[in-house]
Design a protein around this motif. Structure first.
Motif, PDB file in Angstrom:
ATOM      1  N   UNK A  16       0.936  -1.271   0.019  1.00  0.00           N
ATOM      2  CA  UNK A  16      -0.122   0.118  -0.109  1.00  0.00           C
ATOM      3  C   UNK A  16       0.924   1.336  -0.052  1.00  0.00           C
ATOM      4  N   UNK A  17       1.133   1.813  -1.165  1.00  0.00           N
ATOM      5  CA  UNK A  17       1.771   2.987  -1.587  1.00  0.00           C
ATOM      6  C   UNK A  17       1.347   4.293  -1.206  1.00  0.00           C
ATOM      7  N   UNK A  18       1.637   5.402  -0.990  1.00  0.00           N
ATOM      8  CA  UNK A  18       0.889   6.531  -0.940  1.00  0.00           C
ATOM      9  C   UNK A  18       0.823   7.143  -2.596  1.00  0.00           C
ATOM     10  N   UNK A  19      -0.536   7.488  -2.775  1.00  0.00           N
ATOM     11  CA  UNK A  19      -0.859   7.995  -4.027  1.00  0.00           C
ATOM     12  C   UNK A  19      -0.317   9.255  -4.222  1.00  0.00           C
ATOM     13  N   UNK A  20       0.978   9.294  -5.491  1.00  0.00           N
ATOM     14  CA  UNK A  20       1.684  10.563  -5.899  1.00  0.00           C
ATOM     15  C   UNK A  20       0.847  11.665  -6.301  1.00  0.00           C
ATOM     16  N   UNK A  21      -0.558  11.411  -6.681  1.00  0.00           N
ATOM     17  CA  UNK A  21      -1.472  12.348  -6.857  1.00  0.00           C
ATOM     18  C   UNK A  21      -1.888  13.490  -5.793  1.00  0.00           C
TER      19      UNK A  21
ATOM     20  N   UNK B 236      -0.054  14.478  -3.925  1.00  0.00           N
ATOM     21  CA  UNK B 236       0.918  15.603  -3.665  1.00  0.00           C
ATOM     22  C   UNK B 236       0.681  16.711  -4.658  1.00  0.00           C
ATOM     23  N   UNK B 237      -0.016  16.498  -5.482  1.00  0.00           N
ATOM     24  CA  UNK B 237      -0.345  17.605  -6.494  1.00  0.00           C
ATOM     25  C   UNK B 237      -1.676  18.473  -6.262  1.00  0.00           C
ATOM     26  N   UNK B 238      -1.316  19.815  -5.926  1.00  0.00           N
ATOM     27  CA  UNK B 238      -2.421  20.822  -5.622  1.00  0.00           C
ATOM     28  C   UNK B 238      -3.502  20.636  -6.686  1.00  0.00           C
ATOM     29  N   UNK B 239      -3.023  20.751  -8.082  1.00  0.00           N
ATOM     30  CA  UNK B 239      -4.127  20.745  -8.944  1.00  0.00           C
ATOM     31  C   UNK B 239      -5.049  19.600  -8.986  1.00  0.00           C
ATOM     32  N   UNK B 240      -4.330  18.495  -8.938  1.00  0.00           N
ATOM     33  CA  UNK B 240      -5.217  17.157  -8.701  1.00  0.00           C
ATOM     34  C   UNK B 240      -6.218  17.340  -7.474  1.00  0.00           C
ATOM     35  N   UNK B 241      -5.805  18.015  -6.318  1.00  0.00           N
ATOM     36  CA  UNK B 241      -6.555  18.108  -5.272  1.00  0.00           C
ATOM     37  C   UNK B 241      -7.722  18.896  -5.496  1.00  0.00           C
TER      38      UNK B 241
END
Length: 175
Positions: A3-8, A10-15
């Motif tokens: 279970x790895x953290x989703x790299x997205x 970390x993306x403000x635009x994705x959030x």
């Protein structure tokens, strides 16, 4: 499977994209069957505060496609919230004006918008919500002059003033 953290995450635009999707879903759940949604309210609010305006001016100010504006204005006109009249300064175009019913609708819809915001932002303390809004406004102001504070305005009071129109008003004054 690890279970790895989703790299997205970390993306403000994705959030922000996911936040907009949450807003749309929650709004549809909170107001099922509501014919007039946020884009309609944006157009109505723009016309009520800054009108009379041409559809082109509304499109430019809101940075929305002119074709989309036509459909939104049609729905607002059908609902009795906006009126199209010939522009006395240019008989080839129409000027949009908010009706009294439109102004009342805007005022009445305020409670619904407040309920939506209360529900969406319930996890934030009041000072966190103020900070969130200030940060979003700062990012928007960097890219869009509609969100910049007028010179000398206090930050709290300025947020209500940040969306005042400039270009269409100057064009009308110079004609």
């Amino acid at each position: 499977m690890e279970d790895r953290p989703d790299p997205l995450h970390d993306s403000p635009s994705y959030l922000v994209f996911e936040l907009v999707r949450l807003i749309r879903r929650t709004s549809a759940e909170l107001f099922p069957g509501e014919r007039l949604r946020l884009p309609h309210l944006l157009v109505l609010s723009c016309v009520a505060r800054l009108g009379p305006l041409s559809q082109r001016e509304v499109s430019e100010y809101l940075r929305m496609d002119a074709g989309d504006i036509v459909g939104l204005v049609d729905a607002l006109e059908d609902a009795g919230h906006v009126r199209r009249r010939r522009d006395p300064g240019d008989r080839r175009r129409y000027a949009l004006e908010a009706t009294e019913d439109g102004r009342l609708f805007l005022a009445q819809s305020r409670d619904g918008r407040d309920r939506l915001n209360d529900l969406l932002f319930a996890p934030l303390a009041p000072h966190e919500l103020d900070q969130f809004k200030a940060l979003v406004l700062r990012v928007l102001a960097q890219h869009d002059e509609r969100f910049t504070a007028p010179p000398g305005a206090a930050s709290g009071a300025a947020s209500a003033q940040r969306t005042e129109i400039a270009a269409p008003a100057r064009r009308r004054a110079s004609s």
